[in-house]
Design an enzyme around this catalytic site. Structure first.
Site, PDB file in Angstrom:
ATOM      1  N   SER A   7       4.172   0.572   8.964  1.00  0.00           N
ATOM      2  CA  SER A   7       4.918  -0.350   8.098  1.00  0.00           C
ATOM      3  C   SER A   7       6.406   0.004   8.181  1.00  0.00           C
ATOM      4  O   SER A   7       6.800   1.118   7.826  1.00  0.00           O
ATOM      5  CB  SER A   7       4.445  -0.206   6.661  1.00  0.00           C
ATOM      6  OG  SER A   7       5.434  -0.748   5.797  1.00  0.00           O
ATOM      7  N   HIS A  32       3.653  -3.607  11.204  1.00  0.00           N
ATOM      8  CA  HIS A  32       3.341  -4.199   9.893  1.00  0.00           C
ATOM      9  C   HIS A  32       4.660  -4.474   9.166  1.00  0.00           C
ATOM     10  O   HIS A  32       5.466  -3.578   8.944  1.00  0.00           O
ATOM     11  CB  HIS A  32       2.476  -3.217   9.103  1.00  0.00           C
ATOM     12  CG  HIS A  32       1.988  -3.736   7.791  1.00  0.00           C
ATOM     13  ND1 HIS A  32       0.867  -4.520   7.662  1.00  0.00           N
ATOM     14  CD2 HIS A  32       2.472  -3.581   6.537  1.00  0.00           C
ATOM     15  CE1 HIS A  32       0.672  -4.812   6.380  1.00  0.00           C
ATOM     16  NE2 HIS A  32       1.642  -4.264   5.673  1.00  0.00           N
ATOM     17  N   ASP A  34       6.398  -5.941   5.807  1.00  0.00           N
ATOM     18  CA  ASP A  34       6.153  -6.229   4.393  1.00  0.00           C
ATOM     19  C   ASP A  34       7.222  -7.164   3.844  1.00  0.00           C
ATOM     20  O   ASP A  34       8.350  -6.759   3.599  1.00  0.00           O
ATOM     21  CB  ASP A  34       6.160  -4.914   3.599  1.00  0.00           C
ATOM     22  CG  ASP A  34       4.910  -4.094   3.865  1.00  0.00           C
ATOM     23  OD1 ASP A  34       3.808  -4.634   3.669  1.00  0.00           O
ATOM     24  OD2 ASP A  34       5.039  -2.931   4.282  1.00  0.00           O
ATOM     25  N   MET A  36       8.561  -9.175   0.798  1.00  0.00           N
ATOM     26  CA  MET A  36       8.458  -9.176  -0.673  1.00  0.00           C
ATOM     27  C   MET A  36       9.523 -10.097  -1.248  1.00  0.00           C
ATOM     28  O   MET A  36      10.659 -10.106  -0.767  1.00  0.00           O
ATOM     29  CB  MET A  36       8.675  -7.757  -1.207  1.00  0.00           C
ATOM     30  CG  MET A  36       7.727  -6.735  -0.605  1.00  0.00           C
ATOM     31  SD  MET A  36       7.909  -5.143  -1.405  1.00  0.00           S
ATOM     32  CE  MET A  36       6.831  -4.129  -0.375  1.00  0.00           C
ATOM     33  N   HIS A  65       2.802  -9.245   6.357  1.00  0.00           N
ATOM     34  CA  HIS A  65       2.119  -9.147   5.058  1.00  0.00           C
ATOM     35  C   HIS A  65       3.004  -9.823   4.021  1.00  0.00           C
ATOM     36  O   HIS A  65       4.011  -9.272   3.592  1.00  0.00           O
ATOM     37  CB  HIS A  65       1.910  -7.651   4.749  1.00  0.00           C
ATOM     38  CG  HIS A  65       1.268  -7.367   3.428  1.00  0.00           C
ATOM     39  ND1 HIS A  65       1.221  -6.100   2.877  1.00  0.00           N
ATOM     40  CD2 HIS A  65       0.624  -8.184   2.545  1.00  0.00           C
ATOM     41  CE1 HIS A  65       0.587  -6.150   1.714  1.00  0.00           C
ATOM     42  NE2 HIS A  65       0.227  -7.396   1.481  1.00  0.00           N
ATOM     43  N   MET A  67       3.943 -10.763   0.586  1.00  0.00           N
ATOM     44  CA  MET A  67       3.766 -10.485  -0.849  1.00  0.00           C
ATOM     45  C   MET A  67       4.718 -11.426  -1.576  1.00  0.00           C
ATOM     46  O   MET A  67       5.723 -11.018  -2.152  1.00  0.00           O
ATOM     47  CB  MET A  67       4.070  -9.017  -1.134  1.00  0.00           C
ATOM     48  CG  MET A  67       2.941  -8.092  -0.692  1.00  0.00           C
ATOM     49  SD  MET A  67       3.468  -6.393  -0.497  1.00  0.00           S
ATOM     50  CE  MET A  67       4.151  -6.474   1.158  1.00  0.00           C
ATOM     51  N   MET A 136      -5.558  -3.696  -0.462  1.00  0.00           N
ATOM     52  CA  MET A 136      -4.428  -2.897  -0.956  1.00  0.00           C
ATOM     53  C   MET A 136      -4.982  -1.669  -1.666  1.00  0.00           C
ATOM     54  O   MET A 136      -5.760  -1.792  -2.620  1.00  0.00           O
ATOM     55  CB  MET A 136      -3.570  -3.702  -1.936  1.00  0.00           C
ATOM     56  CG  MET A 136      -2.728  -4.794  -1.307  1.00  0.00           C
ATOM     57  SD  MET A 136      -1.679  -4.273   0.073  1.00  0.00           S
ATOM     58  CE  MET A 136      -0.648  -3.013  -0.705  1.00  0.00           C
ATOM     59  N   ASP A 172      -4.015  -0.609   3.202  1.00  0.00           N
ATOM     60  CA  ASP A 172      -2.559  -0.500   3.074  1.00  0.00           C
ATOM     61  C   ASP A 172      -2.186   0.162   1.750  1.00  0.00           C
ATOM     62  O   ASP A 172      -2.493  -0.369   0.684  1.00  0.00           O
ATOM     63  CB  ASP A 172      -1.979  -1.931   3.145  1.00  0.00           C
ATOM     64  CG  ASP A 172      -0.469  -1.978   3.155  1.00  0.00           C
ATOM     65  OD1 ASP A 172       0.177  -0.930   3.192  1.00  0.00           O
ATOM     66  OD2 ASP A 172       0.062  -3.117   3.137  1.00  0.00           O
TER      67      ASP A 172
HETATM   68  C1  DX5 Z   1       3.263  -1.753  -0.139  1.00  0.00           C
HETATM   69  C2  DX5 Z   1       3.258  -2.217   1.300  1.00  0.00           C
HETATM   70  C3  DX5 Z   1       2.864  -1.165   2.268  1.00  0.00           C
HETATM   71  C4  DX5 Z   1       3.736   0.054   2.253  1.00  0.00           C
HETATM   72  C5  DX5 Z   1       2.868   1.245   2.467  1.00  0.00           C
HETATM   73  O1  DX5 Z   1       3.421  -2.833  -0.982  1.00  0.00           O
HETATM   74  O2  DX5 Z   1       2.374  -3.302   1.466  1.00  0.00           O
HETATM   75  O3  DX5 Z   1       2.719  -1.684   3.573  1.00  0.00           O
HETATM   76  O4  DX5 Z   1       4.732   0.043   3.234  1.00  0.00           O
HETATM   77  O5  DX5 Z   1       3.632   2.380   2.333  1.00  0.00           O
HETATM   78  P1  DX5 Z   1       3.001   3.837   2.253  1.00  0.00           P
HETATM   79  O6  DX5 Z   1       2.266   4.080   3.531  1.00  0.00           O
HETATM   80  O7  DX5 Z   1       4.193   4.694   2.086  1.00  0.00           O
HETATM   81  O8  DX5 Z   1       2.090   3.842   1.046  1.00  0.00           O
HETATM   82 ZN    ZN Z   2       1.883  -4.008   3.576  1.00  0.00          ZN
END
Ligand code: DX5
Ligand code: ZN
Length: 211
Positions: A7, A32, A34, A36, A65, A67, A136, A172
């Protein structure tokens, strides 16, 4: 064999292009990303313009991903930006069945994600529309959180629901060599990791440790 999806939430944002080149060199199977929106989760990260800017620099699949609230309105943005897999949250979409179908029709692989408090029953009737189920193992929004062990049971139940379908389970949040092994034992196929891959700077060693 387990697939590793670093990620880039934990990458050096001022050097993202080179971070992606380093991850590819280190043996990552996909990147990956993320996304947001500061609404579905209390944090803001990247949009489609950044994904599009990074796209030419690697052949690795972009595992996006989302969110974000009401992802149906923005699927096209991420398709055009070069996403290979688009994962949306079951909690974020009123017409989940339709939106999963729209992702498929746009030519991307389809993922659905569940927050820790969401039951696997939520996706029972859309399971034949997805390629991946993202469990998650932290509450989404931030890297560096602690793995929530109650999700191991959910992973096993989803594995049973999948049966002999060709659907991968992705996990994740809080994944390190220890929690990653537990998740794989429960049925996970893809490990997403930020903190445990970027810490210390030896990405190849950290990826190998997860595998
Ligand atoms: C959290 C993300 C993850 C995050 C995981 O909302 O979806 O992908 O980057 O990070 P670690 O591996 O540090 O928990
Ligand atoms: Zn993620």
């Amino acid at each position: 064999m387990v697939l590793i999806a670093p990620s880039i939430l934990s990458a050096d944002f001022a050097d993202l292009k080179n971070e992606i080149l380093r991850l590819e060199e280190a043996g990552a199977d996909m990147i990956h990303i993320d996304v947001m929106d500061g609404n579905f989760v209390p944090n803001l990260t990247f949009g489609p313009m950044l994904i599009k800017a990074l796209r030419p620099y690697t052949k690795l699949p972009f595992d996006v991903h989302l969110m974000i609230t009401e992802p149906s309105k923005k699927i096209d943005w991420f398709v055009e930006a070069g996403a290979d897999i688009i994962t949306i949250h079951a909690e974020a979409e009123q017409h989940l069945d339709k939106t999963l179908e729209n992702i498929r029709n746009a030519g991307c692989k389809v993922g659905v994600s569940l927050n820790p408090s969401t039951s696997e029953d939520t996706i029972r009737y859309v399971i034949d529309k997805v390629d991946e189920i993202l469990v998650m193992t932290v509450n989404p929004g931030f890297g560096g959180q602690t793995f929530i062990a109650s999700q191991l049971e959910k992973i096993s139940r989803i594995k049973q629901m999948i049966g002999n379908r060709k659907i991968l389970i992705e996990v994740d949040g809080g994944i390190n060599p220890l929690t990653g092994a537990e998740a794989v034992a429960a049925g996970a196929d893809i490990l997403v990791a930020g903190t445990s891959i970027f810490s210390g700077g030896d990405y190849a060693r950290n990826i190998a440790a997860l595998r």
